[in-house]
Design a protein around this motif. Structure first.
Motif, PDB file in Angstrom:
ATOM      1  N   PHE A   1      -2.286  12.169  14.116  1.00 32.93           N
ATOM      2  CA  PHE A   1      -2.704  11.690  12.795  1.00 32.93           C
ATOM      3  C   PHE A   1      -1.828  10.499  12.436  1.00 32.93           C
ATOM      4  O   PHE A   1      -0.778  10.281  13.055  1.00 32.93           O
ATOM      5  CB  PHE A   1      -2.641  12.803  11.737  1.00 32.93           C
ATOM      6  CG  PHE A   1      -1.274  13.403  11.505  1.00 32.93           C
ATOM      7  CD1 PHE A   1      -0.361  12.807  10.632  1.00 32.93           C
ATOM      8  CD2 PHE A   1      -0.911  14.584  12.135  1.00 32.93           C
ATOM      9  CE1 PHE A   1       0.878  13.380  10.397  1.00 32.93           C
ATOM     10  CE2 PHE A   1       0.328  15.171  11.906  1.00 32.93           C
ATOM     11  CZ  PHE A   1       1.227  14.562  11.027  1.00 32.93           C
ATOM     12  N   PRO A   2      -2.243   9.685  11.475  1.00 32.05           N
ATOM     13  CA  PRO A   2      -1.508   8.451  11.174  1.00 32.05           C
ATOM     14  C   PRO A   2      -0.036   8.714  10.817  1.00 32.05           C
ATOM     15  O   PRO A   2       0.259   9.626  10.050  1.00 32.05           O
ATOM     16  CB  PRO A   2      -2.273   7.877   9.978  1.00 32.05           C
ATOM     17  CG  PRO A   2      -3.652   8.430  10.098  1.00 32.05           C
ATOM     18  CD  PRO A   2      -3.481   9.806  10.669  1.00 32.05           C
ATOM     19  N   TYR A   3       0.839   7.936  11.426  1.00 31.96           N
ATOM     20  CA  TYR A   3       2.273   8.002  11.155  1.00 31.96           C
ATOM     21  C   TYR A   3       2.827   9.403  11.397  1.00 31.96           C
ATOM     22  O   TYR A   3       3.702   9.884  10.674  1.00 31.96           O
ATOM     23  CB  TYR A   3       2.578   7.496   9.727  1.00 31.96           C
ATOM     24  CG  TYR A   3       1.975   6.139   9.477  1.00 31.96           C
ATOM     25  CD1 TYR A   3       2.511   4.982  10.056  1.00 31.96           C
ATOM     26  CD2 TYR A   3       0.829   6.001   8.693  1.00 31.96           C
ATOM     27  CE1 TYR A   3       1.934   3.738   9.851  1.00 31.96           C
ATOM     28  CE2 TYR A   3       0.236   4.760   8.478  1.00 31.96           C
ATOM     29  CZ  TYR A   3       0.790   3.633   9.072  1.00 31.96           C
ATOM     30  OH  TYR A   3       0.210   2.401   8.869  1.00 31.96           O
TER      31      TYR A   3
ATOM     32  N   HIS B   1      -1.910  -0.708   9.107  1.00 31.64           N
ATOM     33  CA  HIS B   1      -1.157  -1.911   9.474  1.00 31.64           C
ATOM     34  C   HIS B   1       0.327  -1.845   9.128  1.00 31.64           C
ATOM     35  O   HIS B   1       1.071  -2.801   9.376  1.00 31.64           O
ATOM     36  CB  HIS B   1      -1.765  -3.131   8.771  1.00 31.64           C
ATOM     37  CG  HIS B   1      -1.672  -3.074   7.275  1.00 31.64           C
ATOM     38  ND1 HIS B   1      -2.560  -2.360   6.503  1.00 31.64           N
ATOM     39  CD2 HIS B   1      -0.781  -3.626   6.411  1.00 31.64           C
ATOM     40  CE1 HIS B   1      -2.234  -2.493   5.234  1.00 31.64           C
ATOM     41  NE2 HIS B   1      -1.148  -3.250   5.150  1.00 31.64           N
ATOM     42  N   PHE B   2       0.812  -0.735   8.566  1.00 27.92           N
ATOM     43  CA  PHE B   2       2.229  -0.651   8.208  1.00 27.92           C
ATOM     44  C   PHE B   2       3.089  -0.723   9.470  1.00 27.92           C
ATOM     45  O   PHE B   2       2.745  -0.160  10.506  1.00 27.92           O
ATOM     46  CB  PHE B   2       2.537   0.646   7.464  1.00 27.92           C
ATOM     47  CG  PHE B   2       1.800   0.807   6.154  1.00 27.92           C
ATOM     48  CD1 PHE B   2       1.467  -0.297   5.379  1.00 27.92           C
ATOM     49  CD2 PHE B   2       1.457   2.068   5.687  1.00 27.92           C
ATOM     50  CE1 PHE B   2       0.800  -0.143   4.176  1.00 27.92           C
ATOM     51  CE2 PHE B   2       0.795   2.227   4.485  1.00 27.92           C
ATOM     52  CZ  PHE B   2       0.457   1.125   3.727  1.00 27.92           C
ATOM     53  N   GLU B   3       4.207  -1.401   9.342  1.00 23.00           N
ATOM     54  CA  GLU B   3       5.156  -1.517  10.458  1.00 23.00           C
ATOM     55  C   GLU B   3       6.350  -0.612  10.192  1.00 23.00           C
ATOM     56  O   GLU B   3       6.843  -0.543   9.070  1.00 23.00           O
ATOM     57  CB  GLU B   3       5.631  -2.970  10.591  1.00 23.00           C
ATOM     58  CG  GLU B   3       4.514  -3.951  10.905  1.00 23.00           C
ATOM     59  CD  GLU B   3       5.004  -5.389  10.912  1.00 23.00           C
ATOM     60  OE1 GLU B   3       6.237  -5.589  10.861  1.00 23.00           O
ATOM     61  OE2 GLU B   3       4.161  -6.301  10.964  1.00 23.00           O
ATOM     62  N   GLN B   4       6.807   0.077  11.239  1.00 23.23           N
ATOM     63  CA  GLN B   4       7.926   1.004  11.091  1.00 23.23           C
ATOM     64  C   GLN B   4       9.191   0.412  11.690  1.00 23.23           C
ATOM     65  O   GLN B   4       9.203  -0.042  12.832  1.00 23.23           O
ATOM     66  CB  GLN B   4       7.597   2.344  11.766  1.00 23.23           C
ATOM     67  CG  GLN B   4       8.688   3.383  11.595  1.00 23.23           C
ATOM     68  CD  GLN B   4       8.337   4.716  12.221  1.00 23.23           C
ATOM     69  OE1 GLN B   4       9.211   5.544  12.468  1.00 23.23           O
ATOM     70  NE2 GLN B   4       7.054   4.942  12.501  1.00 23.23           N
TER      71      GLN B   4
ATOM     72  N   GLY C   1       0.835  -1.185   0.000  1.00 28.38           N
ATOM     73  CA  GLY C   1       0.000   0.000   0.000  1.00 28.38           C
ATOM     74  C   GLY C   1       0.872   1.238   0.000  1.00 28.38           C
ATOM     75  O   GLY C   1       2.115   1.166   0.035  1.00 28.38           O
ATOM     76  N   CYS C   2       0.218   2.392  -0.010  1.00 30.60           N
ATOM     77  CA  CYS C   2       0.961   3.652  -0.029  1.00 30.60           C
ATOM     78  C   CYS C   2       0.267   4.744   0.775  1.00 30.60           C
ATOM     79  O   CYS C   2       0.826   5.820   0.972  1.00 30.60           O
ATOM     80  CB  CYS C   2       1.162   4.132  -1.465  1.00 30.60           C
ATOM     81  SG  CYS C   2      -0.389   4.395  -2.365  1.00 30.60           S
ATOM     82  N   SER C   3      -0.945   4.490   1.237  1.00 28.80           N
ATOM     83  CA  SER C   3      -1.747   5.531   1.873  1.00 28.80           C
ATOM     84  C   SER C   3      -1.652   5.485   3.386  1.00 28.80           C
ATOM     85  O   SER C   3      -1.693   4.406   3.996  1.00 28.80           O
ATOM     86  CB  SER C   3      -3.215   5.383   1.448  1.00 28.80           C
ATOM     87  OG  SER C   3      -4.034   6.249   2.192  1.00 28.80           O
TER      88      SER C   3
ATOM     89  N   ASP D   1       4.952  -3.108   4.627  1.00 26.00           N
ATOM     90  CA  ASP D   1       3.613  -3.668   4.494  1.00 26.00           C
ATOM     91  C   ASP D   1       3.753  -5.184   4.450  1.00 26.00           C
ATOM     92  O   ASP D   1       4.188  -5.746   3.445  1.00 26.00           O
ATOM     93  CB  ASP D   1       2.962  -3.147   3.214  1.00 26.00           C
ATOM     94  CG  ASP D   1       1.503  -3.556   3.075  1.00 26.00           C
ATOM     95  OD1 ASP D   1       1.045  -4.419   3.850  1.00 26.00           O
ATOM     96  OD2 ASP D   1       0.815  -3.024   2.182  1.00 26.00           O
ATOM     97  N   LYS D   2       3.420  -5.833   5.556  1.00 25.45           N
ATOM     98  CA  LYS D   2       3.556  -7.290   5.665  1.00 25.45           C
ATOM     99  C   LYS D   2       4.960  -7.742   5.272  1.00 25.45           C
ATOM    100  O   LYS D   2       5.151  -8.722   4.553  1.00 25.45           O
ATOM    101  CB  LYS D   2       2.502  -7.985   4.812  1.00 25.45           C
ATOM    102  CG  LYS D   2       1.078  -7.664   5.264  1.00 25.45           C
ATOM    103  CD  LYS D   2       0.044  -8.180   4.292  1.00 25.45           C
ATOM    104  CE  LYS D   2      -1.348  -7.754   4.714  1.00 25.45           C
ATOM    105  NZ  LYS D   2      -2.373  -8.054   3.705  1.00 25.45           N
TER     106      LYS D   2
END
Length: 326
Positions: free
Chosen positions: A276-278, A237-240, A230-232, A247-248
């Motif tokens: 806000f996200p991230y 669920h993105f892991e940093q 993904g990109c948004s 993404d997974k």
């Protein structure tokens, strides 16, 4: 010469700095970056990039005027400053005039997360290269209720070729004067009705690419499922890991902070504790070269889509001429 392009003014200053810093880290400090002016509010940007020899503002006024005129002929309602906050978004089209032979355009509210070499490589065989999932929602590109839509494009093209205009790779010169005049003629002869009324220039660039039958490649459709990401920022669920998102287990190419308006970033950078996200990732790149200026939050956090920016901060931003009076 190849390079990176973006679009901005002083209103998106904080987002733009974060993007430029992510380019420094991921692509290298020598990467040439051209900023197209959204409007004439670019003094803060000019001051910032004076210390970045790889970054420059686009100064070809003839090119800017040509694309302003194109927009005036193709979709004049989108230039209305009082009705459209994206009235200058079409100036990203100046990239088709130069200065790069091949370019990758990124919106100011994005962060580069990975090498873009694969995108440039695809431009050897395609005219337009994208990486997003906009094709899952046609309604933000075309008026799906228009009876003319299927007269202009076959359904299978509508289902597969549309894209988000926040990230794409393309080439200099693919929209020459003759081609632009032909597109305007088609739009003025009734095809403009198929364009979604919102989203600034995004419906128009989709129309331009598809109507011109450009060869388009979308990584989100072509990559195997276990390799695409993904990109948004709406994806939770993105892991940093070490300021890079996965993404997974697969590293993102870029992150797009879709739906986070610039005044939220301004407020956070001014010390307002708005979640806000991230957000921490954004703040890392925004203050990469000046960590001592990173805000320290003293108030309880608020969610960006639950409570408005405090009025006193709005007044302060207006005083700095970062937002329009209204």
């Amino acid at each position: 010469m190849n390079g990176i392009c973006t679009l901005g003014n002083d209103y998106v200053f904080d987002q733009l700095v974060a993007l430029l810093n992510s380019i420094d880290v991921i692509l290298g400090k020598e990467t040439p970056v051209c900023i197209y002016p959204f409007d004439d509010r670019t003094q803060r940007i000019a001051d910032e990039i004076a210390k970045r020899p790889n970054v420059f503002l686009y100064k070809n006024q003839e090119s800017i005027d040509r694309w302003d005129q194109f927009m005036l002929s193709a979709a004049p309602e989108r230039l209305n400053r009082s009705k459209s906050r994206l009235y200058g978004a079409h100036r990203r089209f100046c990239a088709f005039d130069g200065p790069f032979d091949k370019f990758i355009y990124l919106d100011a509210d994005t962060l580069v997360m990975n090498s873009l070499a694969a995108v440039f490589e695809k431009l050897d065989t395609y005219d337009f290269v994208v990486y997003d999932f906009q094709f899952k929602d046609v309604s933000k590109i075309y008026d799906v209720n228009s009876t003319k839509l299927l007269e202009v494009f076959e359904q299978k093209r509508i289902d597969s070729e549309i894209f988000c205009s926040g990230f794409y790779g393309s080439k200099k010169g693919i929209f020459n004067l003759e081609q632009k005049n032909w597109l305007i003629s088609n739009l003025q002869n009734g095809e403009a009705e198929i364009l979604y009324e919102g989203a600034g220039e995004q419906p128009l660039i989709n129309y331009m690419v598809m109507r011109s039958n450009l060869a388009i490649y979308n990584f989100a459709q072509q990559l195997p499922d276990n390799q695409k990401t993904g990109c948004s920022a709406t994806s939770k669920h993105f892991e940093q890991r070490e300021h890079i998102l996965y993404d997974k287990g697969t590293r993102l190419t870029y992150l797009h902070y879709i739906g986070i308006p610039p005044n939220i970033n301004q407020a956070v950078c001014a010390g307002e504790n708005i979640e806000f996200p991230y957000r921490d990732l954004f703040l890392h790149y925004r203050y990469l070269h000046e960590p001592e200026k990173r805000p320290v939050f003293k108030n309880p956090p608020k969610n960006y889509n639950e409570s408005p920016t405090p009025s006193f901060l709005t007044r302060a931003l207006r005083k700095l001429k970062l937002i329009q009076q209204g």
